[in-house]
Design an enzyme around this catalytic site. Sequence first.
Site, PDB file in Angstrom:
ATOM      1  N   LYS A 235       0.720  -1.102  -0.010  1.00 60.56           N
ATOM      2  CA  LYS A 235      -0.023  -0.131  -0.107  1.00 60.56           C
ATOM      3  C   LYS A 235       0.875   1.237  -0.052  1.00 60.56           C
ATOM      4  O   LYS A 235       0.499   2.173  -0.389  1.00 60.56           O
ATOM      5  CB  LYS A 235      -0.943  -0.157   1.037  1.00 60.56           C
ATOM      6  CG  LYS A 235      -2.079  -1.179   1.232  1.00 60.56           C
ATOM      7  CD  LYS A 235      -3.002  -0.755   0.239  1.00 60.56           C
ATOM      8  CE  LYS A 235      -4.141  -1.517   0.271  1.00 60.56           C
ATOM      9  NZ  LYS A 235      -5.452  -1.485  -0.603  1.00 60.56           N
TER      10      LYS A 235
ATOM     11  N   SER B 232       1.677  -9.910  -0.721  1.00 54.44           N
ATOM     12  CA  SER B 232       1.060  -8.295  -0.813  1.00 54.44           C
ATOM     13  C   SER B 232       1.400  -7.775   0.692  1.00 54.44           C
ATOM     14  O   SER B 232       1.741  -6.450   0.825  1.00 54.44           O
ATOM     15  CB  SER B 232      -0.305  -8.090  -1.213  1.00 54.44           C
ATOM     16  OG  SER B 232      -0.962  -8.726  -0.143  1.00 54.44           O
TER      17      SER B 232
END
Lengths: 314, 314
Positions: free
Chosen positions: B49, B299
Amino acid sequence: MFELIKAAAAHIKGHAHRTPVMTSRTLDAKTGAAVYLKCENFQRAGAFKFRGAFNAISQLSDAEKARGVLTYSSGNHAQAVALVCRELGVSATVVMPGNAPATKRAAAEGYGATIVEYDPAARQREDIANEMAAAHGYTIVPPYDHTDVVAGQGTAALELFEEVGELDYLLAPCGGGGLLSGSAIAGKGMCPSCKVVGVEPALADDATRSFRTGKLHTVHNPPTIADGTRTPYLGKVTFPLVLKYVDDMQTVTEAAIIAAVRFLLYRAKLVVEPSGALGVAALLSGAAAVTGRVGVILSGGNMDAATLTTILNH
Amino acid sequence: MFELIKAAAAHIKGHAHRTPVMTSRTLDAKTGAAVYLKCENFQRAGAFKFRGAFNAISQLSDAEKARGVLTYSSGNHAQAVALVCRELGVSATVVMPGNAPATKRAAAEGYGATIVEYDPAARQREDIANEMAAAHGYTIVPPYDHTDVVAGQGTAALELFEEVGELDYLLAPCGGGGLLSGSAIAGKGMCPSCKVVGVEPALADDATRSFRTGKLHTVHNPPTIADGTRTPYLGKVTFPLVLKYVDDMQTVTEAAIIAAVRFLLYRAKLVVEPSGALGVAALLSGAAAVTGRVGVILSGGNMDAATLTTILNH
């Protein structure tokens, strides 16, 4: 000895992983140092032990290889010997206490080793190993007290210096002293000004006391969570090397070890076993007052669910 | 869009980590493929992110930066926006449900963000965000439905191809589709023959159904352990991109997700959160039948003790 480490680096090339060096902004901020973590938790079989086992076993003669290898260990060295033997087509026998955790036994068996159990209350593992070696012609590859094993373990620090350059300090865990003495020799060879510091659990401080007094001290089955450092004493090979090449020894509490494993897990996203986190424990707890550029050997990452759960719930 | 990803790579350089690519012999043996793990669990603030947040916020005008940034997220995007804002000297406001875990709130506050709570049963987070932005002049940086955010997220896959060359498959998790669409655009740009596969929990399969039917499907608060994929639907920006660039979508069970997190923890020594392990879950469970050279985006690695304990005890 430094030449032997450089030779070991050539022997293990293409077999052992050249493990990554990681950094953590948070760790640097907490310590005020620039910390370089040599990640032997990513080594094959999960710990630095593969280096020494490969360096020793790969140098055996064809006749010795044909007769097979024996070791005594209930931990990472057993897995490393088993994996190296599988890779080199050598039979591996591991002498292991009957009360060793089932997961450790299964791990060595998973790599194809034959396990021989013994009763640790009744017999010394070295005696059983010597008897079996004499009877079957096995070559003994001990967990630390062997020049080729020490030289192999020293290649982790060698790679660290090759990658990051000069360091002011190098921190390595100490059990039987194979990794620590190998790291110290590599450190002094690569960067003579680097101070090499061994770290032990306070509950298993035999090497620290031996280092400070110059006389061999022992502990037996110390109740530390850092199971890789439960070895009773430095060896005939490793004790003189530790005295000659290591600059200082420090001890850390169980709470500091657990805090270090948790820090590495939650913040650095690295799975590092308690013995492997001793250097970070010394940094975060302030046991090792270091500054500047600091290398730390994260020696391994093998932990079972029970140990990990204990650490999470602490 | 591919040009925007290359531009994003230039924007984030020196700010986001260029995360390592790891491999696992065990994973390759289990899957019969050569698997390359792009380790965004080692990214700053613990997840990919940071890339999208930095790419979006760093391109704001000085006037916009002076007025501040607002986002809505109870997860990794909130932490990333807070950290980027701290680094760029921009004030950050995060709209977060009142029932968000205290650890998530503390993490964003730790990076200096101001938290605004709302009652998710009574109001939509987007409505509150729009009201506050209008009142205070904040620029909204949404978690996925924004071109600059998508372009930033695509830089992880870009780096993966730069490092390992051509791939036959690329697997990425799918929540709101920011990472997946960015990865797919980067993948097609770097290696047009590469098949890009999105992976979702079966319990949160809105994107898979949307992909297969071409119509937007939704789920609300799906009870998956993969909290990063609990987003209700693909966005106005991401849905068309997913339809255009993604080759296939697959779903995995909760058991497969937990098994993947455990595998990564115990064998690969990597701390990867459930959402981050979706690609490995698809590989190990056989949900994605892939061969050859396979890239997987891990991720993120942010997990609290409760989630990790659940996974260990499963």
